[in-house]
Design a protein around this motif. Structure first.
Motif, mmCIF file in Angstrom:
data_model
loop_
_atom_site.group_PDB
_atom_site.id
_atom_site.type_symbol
_atom_site.label_atom_id
_atom_site.label_comp_id
_atom_site.label_asym_id
_atom_site.label_seq_id
_atom_site.Cartn_x
_atom_site.Cartn_y
_atom_site.Cartn_z
ATOM 1 N N THR A 91 19.218 -0.488 27.876
ATOM 2 C CA THR A 91 20.431 -1.041 28.465
ATOM 3 C C THR A 91 20.556 -0.641 29.928
ATOM 4 N N GLN A 121 22.607 -8.027 33.848
ATOM 5 C CA GLN A 121 22.931 -7.002 32.868
ATOM 6 C C GLN A 121 22.181 -7.254 31.564
ATOM 7 N N THR A 123 22.162 -5.582 27.764
ATOM 8 C CA THR A 123 22.833 -4.660 26.848
ATOM 9 C C THR A 123 22.190 -4.776 25.480
#
Length: 126
Positions: A91, A121, A123
């Motif tokens: 992550t 991003q 995750t």
């Protein structure tokens, strides 16, 4: 104006896969070494992988070896990072960056990279 834009981040369960793309505009990626970096909250930015312009040689940080694959498509002026068997510790915000080519990217340091994308991003969570 030279620019890098990353695509492909998102939320994925542990064990899943994502493919990140790094698209260049305003210049040609073929002559440059390209690196993928990531930064987790509260941690320093680290290099994940790189690919060399001279011979397409690649390098990976130990924690992603065997799971991540970097590649380039010069016709599309794009570099990819295929990420498989993702773990929660993967992550972070992933960035691509370029530095001058001509030598193996394994010899480049983070300070050699002169143009950066805005990041995407990733995750990994259940």
């Amino acid at each position: 104006q030279a620019q890098l834009v990353e695509y492909g981040g998102g939320l994925v369960q542990p064990g899943g896969s994502l493919r990140l793309s790094c698209a260049a505009s305003g210049f040609t990626l073929a002559w440059d070494n390209i690196g993928w970096f990531r930064q987790a909250p509260g941690k320093e930015r680290e290099e994940v992988s790189c690919i060399s312009s001279s011979d397409d040689s690649t390098d990976y940080t130990d924690s992603v070896k065997g799971r991540f694959t970097i590649s380039r498509d010069n016709a599309k002026n794009t570099v990819y990072l295929q990420m498989n068997s993702l773990k929660p510790e993967d992550t972070g915000v992933y960035f691509c960056a370029v530095t001058s080519g001509g030598s193996a990217c394994s010899g480049d340091t983070i300070t050699d990279y002169v143009l950066w994308g805005q990041g995407t991003q990733v995750t990994v969570s259940s």
